[in-house]
Motif scaffolding. Structure first.
Motif, mmCIF file in Angstrom:
data_model
loop_
_atom_site.group_PDB
_atom_site.id
_atom_site.type_symbol
_atom_site.label_atom_id
_atom_site.label_comp_id
_atom_site.label_asym_id
_atom_site.label_seq_id
_atom_site.Cartn_x
_atom_site.Cartn_y
_atom_site.Cartn_z
ATOM 1 N N GLY A 91 -1.254 13.591 -4.520
ATOM 2 C CA GLY A 91 -2.564 13.480 -3.894
ATOM 3 C C GLY A 91 -3.025 12.041 -3.842
ATOM 4 N N ASP A 92 -4.181 11.784 -4.442
ATOM 5 C CA ASP A 92 -4.758 10.440 -4.424
ATOM 6 C C ASP A 92 -4.487 9.670 -5.715
ATOM 7 O OD1 ASP A 92 -6.404 11.815 -6.174
ATOM 8 O OD2 ASP A 92 -8.274 11.063 -5.311
ATOM 9 N N ARG A 93 -3.430 10.064 -6.440
ATOM 10 C CA ARG A 93 -3.115 9.424 -7.713
ATOM 11 C C ARG A 93 -1.628 9.116 -7.827
ATOM 12 N NH1 ARG A 93 -7.044 9.832 -11.719
ATOM 13 N NH2 ARG A 93 -8.884 10.882 -10.945
ATOM 14 N N ALA A 94 -1.353 8.048 -8.583
ATOM 15 C CA ALA A 94 0.032 7.691 -8.896
ATOM 16 C C ALA A 94 0.063 7.195 -10.334
ATOM 17 C CB ALA A 94 0.534 6.600 -7.954
ATOM 18 N N VAL A 101 -3.188 5.217 -11.407
ATOM 19 C CA VAL A 101 -3.722 4.540 -10.223
ATOM 20 C C VAL A 101 -4.395 5.565 -9.318
ATOM 21 C CG1 VAL A 101 -3.149 3.127 -8.217
ATOM 22 C CG2 VAL A 101 -1.867 2.841 -10.346
ATOM 23 N N VAL A 102 -5.611 5.265 -8.896
ATOM 24 C CA VAL A 102 -6.353 6.130 -7.981
ATOM 25 C C VAL A 102 -6.593 5.343 -6.705
ATOM 26 C CG1 VAL A 102 -8.510 7.391 -7.619
ATOM 27 C CG2 VAL A 102 -7.515 7.274 -9.909
ATOM 28 N N PHE A 103 -6.317 5.968 -5.561
ATOM 29 C CA PHE A 103 -6.554 5.306 -4.281
ATOM 30 C C PHE A 103 -7.313 6.253 -3.367
ATOM 31 C CE2 PHE A 103 -2.672 7.608 -3.376
ATOM 32 C CZ PHE A 103 -1.857 7.326 -4.455
ATOM 33 N N ASN A 104 -8.401 5.759 -2.812
ATOM 34 C CA ASN A 104 -9.234 6.551 -1.908
ATOM 35 C C ASN A 104 -8.940 6.239 -0.454
ATOM 36 O OD1 ASN A 104 -10.518 7.723 -4.103
ATOM 37 N ND2 ASN A 104 -12.063 6.121 -4.191
ATOM 38 N N ASP A 105 -8.121 5.250 -0.210
ATOM 39 C CA ASP A 105 -7.803 4.806 1.142
ATOM 40 C C ASP A 105 -6.439 5.365 1.532
ATOM 41 O OD1 ASP A 105 -6.768 3.244 3.298
ATOM 42 O OD2 ASP A 105 -8.139 1.621 2.790
ATOM 43 N N ALA A 106 -6.370 6.047 2.661
ATOM 44 C CA ALA A 106 -5.117 6.668 3.107
ATOM 45 C C ALA A 106 -4.014 5.635 3.307
ATOM 46 C CB ALA A 106 -5.341 7.452 4.397
ATOM 47 N N SER A 107 -4.369 4.416 3.734
ATOM 48 C CA SER A 107 -3.335 3.401 3.940
ATOM 49 C C SER A 107 -2.719 2.966 2.612
ATOM 50 C CB SER A 107 -3.894 2.192 4.696
ATOM 51 O OG SER A 107 -4.847 1.501 3.914
ATOM 52 N N GLY A 147 10.648 6.998 -9.541
ATOM 53 C CA GLY A 147 11.766 6.690 -10.430
ATOM 54 C C GLY A 147 12.534 5.436 -10.069
ATOM 55 N N SER A 148 12.290 4.875 -8.882
ATOM 56 C CA SER A 148 13.053 3.682 -8.492
ATOM 57 C C SER A 148 12.199 2.592 -7.847
ATOM 58 C CB SER A 148 14.183 4.057 -7.532
ATOM 59 O OG SER A 148 13.651 4.592 -6.328
ATOM 60 N N GLY A 149 11.079 2.943 -7.251
ATOM 61 C CA GLY A 149 10.244 1.957 -6.565
ATOM 62 C C GLY A 149 9.324 1.224 -7.523
ATOM 63 N N HIS A 150 9.128 -0.061 -7.255
ATOM 64 C CA HIS A 150 8.232 -0.890 -8.062
ATOM 65 C C HIS A 150 7.089 -1.379 -7.182
ATOM 66 C CE1 HIS A 150 11.944 -0.916 -10.380
ATOM 67 N NE2 HIS A 150 11.172 -1.119 -11.425
ATOM 68 N N PHE A 151 5.898 -1.438 -7.780
ATOM 69 C CA PHE A 151 4.699 -1.799 -7.034
ATOM 70 C C PHE A 151 3.822 -2.720 -7.864
ATOM 71 C CE2 PHE A 151 6.158 2.174 -5.365
ATOM 72 C CZ PHE A 151 5.925 2.091 -4.001
ATOM 73 N N GLU A 152 3.076 -3.564 -7.150
ATOM 74 C CA GLU A 152 1.987 -4.308 -7.774
ATOM 75 C C GLU A 152 0.714 -3.748 -7.180
ATOM 76 O OE1 GLU A 152 1.163 -8.764 -8.948
ATOM 77 O OE2 GLU A 152 0.873 -8.498 -6.793
ATOM 78 N N VAL A 153 -0.211 -3.367 -8.051
ATOM 79 C CA VAL A 153 -1.487 -2.823 -7.616
ATOM 80 C C VAL A 153 -2.587 -3.738 -8.114
ATOM 81 C CG1 VAL A 153 -3.059 -0.855 -7.689
ATOM 82 C CG2 VAL A 153 -0.582 -0.470 -7.715
ATOM 83 N N ILE A 154 -3.432 -4.154 -7.206
ATOM 84 C CA ILE A 154 -4.610 -4.942 -7.556
ATOM 85 C C ILE A 154 -5.792 -3.999 -7.430
ATOM 86 C CG2 ILE A 154 -6.043 -6.940 -7.014
ATOM 87 C CD1 ILE A 154 -3.524 -8.083 -5.567
ATOM 88 N N GLY A 155 -6.579 -3.924 -8.486
ATOM 89 C CA GLY A 155 -7.716 -3.018 -8.447
ATOM 90 C C GLY A 155 -8.614 -3.210 -9.642
ATOM 91 N N LEU A 205 -7.022 2.903 -12.700
ATOM 92 C CA LEU A 205 -7.078 1.694 -11.882
ATOM 93 C C LEU A 205 -7.448 2.104 -10.462
ATOM 94 C CD1 LEU A 205 -6.550 -1.385 -11.810
ATOM 95 C CD2 LEU A 205 -4.213 -0.842 -11.124
ATOM 96 N N GLN A 206 -8.635 1.703 -10.018
ATOM 97 C CA GLN A 206 -9.081 1.990 -8.660
ATOM 98 C C GLN A 206 -8.451 0.956 -7.741
ATOM 99 O OE1 GLN A 206 -11.205 4.654 -7.723
ATOM 100 N NE2 GLN A 206 -10.385 4.056 -5.744
ATOM 101 N N ALA A 207 -7.434 1.376 -6.989
ATOM 102 C CA ALA A 207 -6.631 0.447 -6.186
ATOM 103 C C ALA A 207 -7.429 -0.143 -5.034
ATOM 104 C CB ALA A 207 -5.393 1.159 -5.645
ATOM 105 N N ALA A 208 -7.265 -1.451 -4.837
ATOM 106 C CA ALA A 208 -7.839 -2.152 -3.691
ATOM 107 C C ALA A 208 -6.733 -2.685 -2.785
ATOM 108 C CB ALA A 208 -8.730 -3.302 -4.162
#
Length: 134
Positions: free
Chosen positions: A53-56, A69-75, A86-94, A102-105
């Motif tokens: 859903g809206d969480r990771a 991580v919580v994101f309210n923006d579909a993009s 299990g394999s992807g890496h991300f940087e989240v600013i929020g 963490l409310q993602a921006a």
């Protein structure tokens, strides 16, 4: 002529990147869960453990509980492709909320070939020598 040279030079201001996010500290699992950054913008980097859903959830350097991580923006949600669990890496600013979510921006996909061990070492060095990373 000098005028001809200037006309061929690109507009240097146009070449400068435009940053929309303020400077933010990079945090590991210990910093994330310490409460010291509650209510502040931070950068969290980790491996995608789950997306629903809206969480990771991201596994951060330093061990411990994952970042929620919580994101309210579909993009932003679209960045977290379930096939990368299990394999992807991300940087989240929020903004790190009081409940340790963490409310993602902004989300940056770092790919599947990201060295979290090396990233953890960089965080360690940046804490010991903050003047070099300012």
């Amino acid at each position: 002529s000098p005028d001809a040279l200037n006309a061929e030079q690109p507009n240097r201001a146009a070449l400068q990147p435009h940053y929309t996010m303020p400077p933010t500290p990079r945090v590991d699992a210990t910093d994330y869960h310490s409460g010291q950054h509650s209510g502040r913008m931070v950068r969290v980097t980790g491996k995608l453990l789950s997306v629903e859903g809206d969480r990771a959830q991201l596994e951060m350097s330093g061990g411990g509980a994952p970042a929620a991580v919580v994101f309210n923006d579909a993009s932003l949600a679209a960045e977290f492709d379930a096939s990368l669990v299990g394999s992807g890496h991300f940087e989240v600013i929020g903004t790190l909320q009081g409940d340790a979510t963490l409310q993602a921006a902004q989300v940056v996909n770092l790919g599947t070939n990201f060295d979290m061990g090396m990233y953890g070492e960089m965080l360690s060095v940046s804490k010991r020598f903050p003047h070099m990373f300012a």
